[in-house]
Design an enzyme around this catalytic site. Structure first.
Site, PDB file in Angstrom:
ATOM      1  N   ASP A  69      12.891 -39.513  46.402  1.00 49.37           N
ATOM      2  CA  ASP A  69      12.278 -40.807  46.683  1.00 49.37           C
ATOM      3  C   ASP A  69      13.288 -41.860  46.291  1.00 49.37           C
ATOM      4  O   ASP A  69      14.098 -41.641  45.388  1.00 49.37           O
ATOM      5  CB  ASP A  69      11.003 -41.024  45.847  1.00 49.37           C
ATOM      6  CG  ASP A  69      11.338 -41.480  44.439  1.00 49.37           C
ATOM      7  OD1 ASP A  69      11.320 -42.701  44.190  1.00 49.37           O
ATOM      8  OD2 ASP A  69      11.660 -40.633  43.571  1.00 49.37           O
ATOM      9  N   GLY A 110      15.416 -38.845  35.017  1.00 52.73           N
ATOM     10  CA  GLY A 110      16.449 -39.377  34.135  1.00 52.73           C
ATOM     11  C   GLY A 110      17.835 -39.395  34.747  1.00 52.73           C
ATOM     12  O   GLY A 110      18.827 -39.568  34.044  1.00 52.73           O
ATOM     13  N   GLN A 166      13.859 -33.596  31.602  1.00 52.44           N
ATOM     14  CA  GLN A 166      14.684 -34.684  31.084  1.00 52.44           C
ATOM     15  C   GLN A 166      15.879 -34.072  30.343  1.00 52.44           C
ATOM     16  O   GLN A 166      16.138 -32.889  30.470  1.00 52.44           O
ATOM     17  CB  GLN A 166      13.858 -35.607  30.171  1.00 52.44           C
ATOM     18  CG  GLN A 166      12.833 -36.456  30.931  1.00 52.44           C
ATOM     19  CD  GLN A 166      13.486 -37.560  31.778  1.00 52.44           C
ATOM     20  OE1 GLN A 166      14.679 -37.813  31.727  1.00 52.44           O
ATOM     21  NE2 GLN A 166      12.660 -38.200  32.620  1.00 52.44           N
ATOM     22  N   ASP A 185       6.401 -38.982  31.456  1.00 54.42           N
ATOM     23  CA  ASP A 185       7.631 -38.621  30.753  1.00 54.42           C
ATOM     24  C   ASP A 185       8.270 -39.880  30.193  1.00 54.42           C
ATOM     25  O   ASP A 185       7.838 -40.995  30.496  1.00 54.42           O
ATOM     26  CB  ASP A 185       8.613 -37.902  31.699  1.00 54.42           C
ATOM     27  CG  ASP A 185       9.070 -38.811  32.834  1.00 54.42           C
ATOM     28  OD1 ASP A 185       8.312 -39.743  33.196  1.00 54.42           O
ATOM     29  OD2 ASP A 185      10.167 -38.605  33.375  1.00 54.42           O
ATOM     30  N   ASP A 194       4.050 -41.335  41.078  1.00 53.27           N
ATOM     31  CA  ASP A 194       4.765 -41.101  39.829  1.00 53.27           C
ATOM     32  C   ASP A 194       3.768 -41.332  38.686  1.00 53.27           C
ATOM     33  O   ASP A 194       2.615 -41.680  38.918  1.00 53.27           O
ATOM     34  CB  ASP A 194       6.004 -41.982  39.731  1.00 53.27           C
ATOM     35  CG  ASP A 194       5.666 -43.457  39.674  1.00 53.27           C
ATOM     36  OD1 ASP A 194       4.472 -43.802  39.556  1.00 53.27           O
ATOM     37  OD2 ASP A 194       6.590 -44.283  39.769  1.00 53.27           O
ATOM     38  N   SER A 195       4.218 -41.144  37.464  1.00 49.53           N
ATOM     39  CA  SER A 195       3.282 -41.185  36.338  1.00 49.53           C
ATOM     40  C   SER A 195       3.244 -42.557  35.683  1.00 49.53           C
ATOM     41  O   SER A 195       2.448 -42.789  34.790  1.00 49.53           O
ATOM     42  CB  SER A 195       3.697 -40.161  35.298  1.00 49.53           C
ATOM     43  OG  SER A 195       4.937 -40.558  34.729  1.00 49.53           O
ATOM     44  N   GLY A 196       4.111 -43.452  36.108  1.00 46.68           N
ATOM     45  CA  GLY A 196       4.145 -44.773  35.482  1.00 46.68           C
ATOM     46  C   GLY A 196       5.205 -44.888  34.406  1.00 46.68           C
ATOM     47  O   GLY A 196       5.586 -45.993  34.021  1.00 46.68           O
ATOM     48  N   GLY A 197       5.697 -43.756  33.919  1.00 41.22           N
ATOM     49  CA  GLY A 197       6.642 -43.782  32.807  1.00 41.22           C
ATOM     50  C   GLY A 197       7.896 -44.589  33.111  1.00 41.22           C
ATOM     51  O   GLY A 197       8.324 -45.432  32.317  1.00 41.22           O
ATOM     52  N   PHE A 198       8.474 -44.359  34.265  1.00 44.41           N
ATOM     53  CA  PHE A 198       9.740 -45.021  34.597  1.00 44.41           C
ATOM     54  C   PHE A 198       9.588 -46.540  34.636  1.00 44.41           C
ATOM     55  O   PHE A 198      10.416 -47.277  34.096  1.00 44.41           O
ATOM     56  CB  PHE A 198      10.274 -44.501  35.941  1.00 44.41           C
ATOM     57  CG  PHE A 198      11.596 -45.103  36.315  1.00 44.41           C
ATOM     58  CD1 PHE A 198      12.768 -44.645  35.729  1.00 44.41           C
ATOM     59  CD2 PHE A 198      11.678 -46.137  37.228  1.00 44.41           C
ATOM     60  CE1 PHE A 198      13.999 -45.210  36.062  1.00 44.41           C
ATOM     61  CE2 PHE A 198      12.896 -46.708  37.564  1.00 44.41           C
ATOM     62  CZ  PHE A 198      14.060 -46.239  36.979  1.00 44.41           C
TER      63      PHE A 198
END
Lengths: 379, 379
Positions: A270, A220, A193, A146, A92-96
């Site tokens: 996931d 989201g 999103q 995101d 993942d991008s780390g955003g969450f």
């Protein structure tokens, strides 16, 4: 190096089955990705993750960038080598996690600045840095940065986050194209999103597809909303996504969520539920969820499921699993997590076979009937 | 049902190698028994306990009698079946844990009464009940109830505990003979007490041998005394024990303890160190103990030991093991515990081969030299 590719082998209603080719191997879809947050699957050896039938796992950029660090992992040969999983990995991008774990986060157009939950260090994550980290890790599939926000939420705030995510999508794509020389064959997915607002979702997905990605995630969701809202959003988004690209529903979900969203055209998932619930005594089976803390298992000599592919579900009495859970033995968490990982993969394998045979609706009905019946008359 | 038997194949100085036959299989000696306290090995699957080379494991009567209960385990087919370990099992008598874990304990001639550390229930353990429990569990080797006390201790107190243990030894033997019809081929070991007092130890062992047991344990050591005191007591006791019965040193110890006491005629050991230290980041290797919490491992791409039989010691970089330990990942505890179990078994296998070749002293010298050299120039 094999290039990224997606092939659909069969369609049944909105459900699809096929395969994603990545530099580290093939992922059969629909695919469930177990989550190895910090470079490890909690309580499960990598060999058992593979034995469960998983083709691909998810690694968390946020955790790995903070500890042990993306540069260190790159120096040691990349994430696959570091953790001993030579098969496909999506990061993942780390955003969450920035939104859910970090303190003092400040979001600006350029990115997000936050205080590490580990040591309090101030860290900055921009779209470009998120891509750089994922390329350093060597992810087969990288995700755009995101902004994921909890529901319910004001429409104005949903729109702002959606527009910011779109702007970051463009920057991530450019950064990834620049990095593509060092990561040939790897792929970048965009993230839709827009919260629980149909118009925002529809507008967002069109703009995202205009930018163009190898695959599309629906983000989201599974952030506090009821299941019918999630399904509604997927029904809004999926038909607008290009049919020839994989669709990934992030952070979902229960077995029921999986069947219902595969039926709406989702290809990838996931979720931490199999391992997290396993650690807390809950297993998913063809008889529905079973809470092994319950005293009714204390003297039950039956295995959880004598017909399971999973050794842990076949080889131990429920009484033993109950004892391990009650005694807080690590082995309890290990066995139950393994049982759940196997069950999730069985559900995906069953879905793939059913879609290929154009009998997915029947498969769902029979599976859900089994869950509803429960395990009292199981043996 | 195969009857209990002990065979010595070779002797080298005071060290012996041979085999114990039990109803559930053969135990090669010297033997190290990993400890599965509550019916589980902490952090290690049973298949990996077997893969490590363990022939026999230890189960704790105190823990199992309190949870899930000996009667329940018997109803479910006995401890072997309950935990899924079809190989030999030795159970302790519960005495040691009553002393170290239980509250409000009261020792009388008849036995010990205590408050369970789990739920506060008042429980009584007599010599007869200790045997009954172990027969219910189905232990291949049962231990007499004894009173084990910490060192240092007044001589008068040591003598009292030793005499009480002898009285209980007689009662355990009678109870076990009565139960023998239900547990044919199983064996009962007596336990030598007497603290760090040579005369008490010598008197105790003679009285115990007069009662007569299938094997003899040396108890009350590794309870706080320096290693030289432990070795002195073994040198006092071992020559007085019948040569044709197995000798079991309870609760010992470090790899160094094992080699030094095998050299003094000990055949069996049990200890929680491999799994407990594994959970805390410490591994035993041919290069000596290595603390993986240490920052010097953070970027080390080398495996712990590329020549190890243990997959976890071969297949992962020290940097990854360090990361798992620092991140408190269960997988770290799992891999390090496994590494330690393998190393302890390797030490026993090496000892057996060396004794058979009459080169045990050389084996000890080379092994200890390896520990002293450390791992800095390992690869």
């Amino acid at each position: 190096m094999t290039a990224f590719a997606f092939r659909i082998d069969a369609v049944d209603g909105a459900a699809r089955t096929g395969a994603i080719t990545t530099p580290h191997g093939v992922v059969r879809t629909p695919a469930f990705m177990p989550v190895g947050t910090q470079g490890a699957m909690k309580g499960v050896h990598w060999r058992d993750v593979k034995a469960s039938g998983a083709d691909i796992v998810l690694g968390n950029t946020y955790h790995l960038m903070l500890r042990p660090g993306a540069e260190l992992i790159a120096m040691l040969g990349g994430l696959h080598k570091f953790i001993g999983w030579p098969h496909p990995i999506l990061t993942d991008s780390g955003g969450f996690q920035v939104m859910s774990l970090a303190e003092l986060r400040k979001i600006g157009d350029d990115g997000v600045t936050f205080r590490s939950h580990l040591d309090g260090a101030i860290v900055s994550l921009t779209p470009e840095r998120a891509i750089e980290i994922q390329v350093l890790l060597g992810a087969d599939i990288a995700m755009q940065l995101d902004e994921c926000i909890r529901l319910p939420q004001e429409r104005r705030e949903l729109a702002r986050a959606m527009r910011l995510s779109l702007a970051w999508a463009e920057r991530c794509k450019r950064a990834f194209e620049t990095a593509a020389a060092t990561a040939p064959g790897h792929a970048l997915f965009g993230i839709v999103q827009g919260g629980d607002d149909r118009e925002l979702r529809a507008a967002g997905v069109r703009a995202l597809v205009d930018i163009g990605f190898a695959g599309y995630a629906i983000g989201g969701l599974a952030v506090g909303e009821p299941q019918h809202v999630m399904l509604d959003m997927i029904e809004t988004v999926a038909p607008l996504l290009p049919a020839d690209r994989p669709r990934y529903l992030m952070g979902v979900g229960t077995p029921d969520d999986l069947l219902r969203t595969v039926g709406r055209g989702v290809d990838m998932f996931d979720c931490v539920l199999p391992t997290r619930n396993g650690r807390h005594g809950l297993v998913y089976t063809r008889f529905g969820p079973i809470n092994l803390r319950n005293a009714r298992h204390a003297a039950d000599p039956r295995p959880l499921d004598s017909e399971s592919r999973c050794p842990a579900a076949r080889d131990y009495a429920r009484a033993y699993l109950h004892h391990l859970v009650k005694a807080n033995e690590m082995l309890g968490a290990m066995l139950l997590s393994e049982i759940n990982l196997f069950y999730y993969q069985d559900l995906m394998a069953g879905s793939r076979a059913a879609i290929a045979a154009r009998r997915f609706a029947e498969f769902c009905a029979v599976t859900m009937e089994g869950w509803a019946k429960g395990d009292l008359g199981a043996l």
